[in-house]
Design a protein around this motif. Structure first.
Motif, PDB file in Angstrom:
ATOM      1  N   PRO A 144       0.683  -1.102  -0.041  1.00  0.00           N
ATOM      2  CA  PRO A 144      -0.117  -0.042  -0.062  1.00  0.00           C
ATOM      3  C   PRO A 144       0.843   1.307  -0.013  1.00  0.00           C
ATOM      4  N   LEU A 196     -15.308   3.227  -2.495  1.00  0.00           N
ATOM      5  CA  LEU A 196     -14.457   2.142  -2.476  1.00  0.00           C
ATOM      6  C   LEU A 196     -14.956   0.983  -3.431  1.00  0.00           C
ATOM      7  N   HIS A 241      -7.473   3.675  -7.809  1.00  0.00           N
ATOM      8  CA  HIS A 241      -7.191   2.277  -6.820  1.00  0.00           C
ATOM      9  C   HIS A 241      -8.348   1.985  -6.278  1.00  0.00           C
ATOM     10  N   LYS A 258       0.756   5.798  -0.685  1.00  0.00           N
ATOM     11  CA  LYS A 258       0.076   7.078  -0.925  1.00  0.00           C
ATOM     12  C   LYS A 258       0.320   7.877  -2.156  1.00  0.00           C
ATOM     13  N   HIS A 259      -0.588   8.636  -2.623  1.00  0.00           N
ATOM     14  CA  HIS A 259      -0.310   9.356  -3.714  1.00  0.00           C
ATOM     15  C   HIS A 259       1.055  10.034  -3.874  1.00  0.00           C
ATOM     16  N   GLN A 287     -11.284  10.795  -2.633  1.00  0.00           N
ATOM     17  CA  GLN A 287     -11.729  10.592  -1.250  1.00  0.00           C
ATOM     18  C   GLN A 287     -13.109  10.394  -1.166  1.00  0.00           C
ATOM     19  N   GLU A 321      -9.164   0.996  -3.403  1.00  0.00           N
ATOM     20  CA  GLU A 321      -9.065   1.119  -1.893  1.00  0.00           C
ATOM     21  C   GLU A 321      -8.374   2.336  -1.663  1.00  0.00           C
ATOM     22  N   GLN A 322      -7.257   2.406  -2.130  1.00  0.00           N
ATOM     23  CA  GLN A 322      -6.289   3.551  -1.562  1.00  0.00           C
ATOM     24  C   GLN A 322      -6.672   4.765  -2.432  1.00  0.00           C
ATOM     25  N   ASP A 323      -6.449   5.939  -1.903  1.00  0.00           N
ATOM     26  CA  ASP A 323      -6.724   7.284  -2.691  1.00  0.00           C
ATOM     27  C   ASP A 323      -5.619   7.730  -3.393  1.00  0.00           C
ATOM     28  N   ARG A 324      -5.428   7.131  -4.610  1.00  0.00           N
ATOM     29  CA  ARG A 324      -4.465   7.395  -5.620  1.00  0.00           C
ATOM     30  C   ARG A 324      -4.877   6.652  -6.784  1.00  0.00           C
ATOM     31  N   ARG A 365     -13.163   4.199  -9.634  1.00  0.00           N
ATOM     32  CA  ARG A 365     -12.264   3.573  -9.101  1.00  0.00           C
ATOM     33  C   ARG A 365     -12.530   1.805  -9.656  1.00  0.00           C
ATOM     34  N   SER A 404       2.717   6.449  -7.502  1.00  0.00           N
ATOM     35  CA  SER A 404       1.552   6.970  -8.111  1.00  0.00           C
ATOM     36  C   SER A 404       2.007   8.507  -8.472  1.00  0.00           C
TER      37      SER A 404
END
Length: 303
Positions: A201, A232, A285, A203-204, A228, A287-290, A261, A216
């Motif tokens: 995992p 998801l 993604h 982050k952007h 955000q 789940e991840q914010d990117r 997403r 990313s």
């Protein structure tokens, strides 16, 4: 057993070359006009990179390359995927005079002059004989005695977690061989979760310290707020408040995949040249914010 010696035109960094090599075909050279592909191509494929535009290459040069790299009795192959943007459905700014359209014709010229034992071509699914360049390509094969077949295949049917339709053409002058797409067996379909859920995992704005390709594209403030606010696992921008929506999206429900997403239990969207730009399609993604990252789309069974 005779081996097949091949040259890959429009090779880029070597995706087609690698696939052919894994299938047992000896691709000893790739041709592309983009110099930045050289290191990646040669290191990944142990093959020579020829930094030259197909427009400037003659059939005599290619014959000489084969002569220097094949043994008596070997088969020869020319493979190529001419730039697909001029024919792509997602290219909304097509130009009638787009010079890239003629590159398929240049590939035809080389094949007509070299007359290899095998030809492999790949391009976008909408390419057909109504296109004048493709029609000329087929006509050239017929006049040179090639048996040929072309068909639209989808990568998802062959163990790839991506919905990617492409037209493939195979041709041969070897009379005793019967090339057919019917000989290809489909594989069990895999999902996005099967192939990338194991990745670290991130982050952007915080790439992996263990993998330089696991990063990313950094999002600006408004796009960070947008992702955000996107549900998801397959969510769309329809969940956003009006303040997050572009004016062109407020009254029209068009291109809904944009800013979306991906979903774990489904396939990836078709990967395009702008896959790393979160807003260019459904590339967020699950789940991840990117957005998407390079090493995920280059993961085996993803592309």
């Amino acid at each position: 057993m005779k081996s097949i010696k091949a040259i890959d035109f429009f090779s880029g960094a070597g995706g087609m070359t690698k696939g052919l090599q894994l299938a047992g075909i000896d691709v000893f050279a790739g041709v592309d006009f983009e110099p930045s592909c050289k290191d990646t191509y040669e290191k990944n494929n142990n093959a020579r990179f020829i930094n030259k535009s197909i427009v400037d290459i003659t059939a005599k040069e290619i014959k000489s390359l084969f002569k220097d790299n094949i043994s008596k009795g070997d088969y020869t192959m020319l493979a190529g995927c001419a730039p697909c943007q001029p024919y792509s459905m997602i290219n909304t700014r097509k130009k009638q005079d787009d010079d890239r359209k003629t590159l398929l014709d240049e590939f035809r010229r080389i094949i007509n002059g070299v007359k290899p034992h095998f030809v492999l071509m790949e391009n976008v699914s909408r390419l057909n004989e109504e296109n004048p360049y493709f029609f000329k390509f087929i006509d050239m094969l017929d006049k040179n005695g090639y048996k040929h077949e072309y068909k639209v295949l989808n990568a998802k049917d062959y163990g790839v977690a991506q919905n990617r339709k492409r037209l493939f053409l195979i041709a041969t002058r070897v009379k005793k061989l019967n090339l057919s797409f019917d000989n290809i067996k489909a594989k069990k379909q895999v999902t996005l979760k099967d192939v990338i859920s194991h990745l670290e995992p991130i982050k952007h704005n915080n790439p992996s310290k263990n993998d330089i390709l696991h990063k990313s594209k950094e999002l600006n403030d408004i796009n960070l707020r947008r992702i955000q606010s996107t549900p998801l696992n397959g969510g769309l921008r329809t969940a956003w408040s009006d303040e997050l929506k572009l004016n062109c999206h407020k009254n029209k429900q068009v291109f809904l995949d944009n800013y979306g997403r991906l979903a774990w239990d489904k396939l990836s969207s078709t990967i395009t040249t702008k896959f790393n730009q979160y807003y260019s399609g459904r590339f967020g993604h699950p789940e991840q914010d990117r957005g998407s990252v390079i090493n995920s789309v280059s993961t085996p069974n993803f592309s």
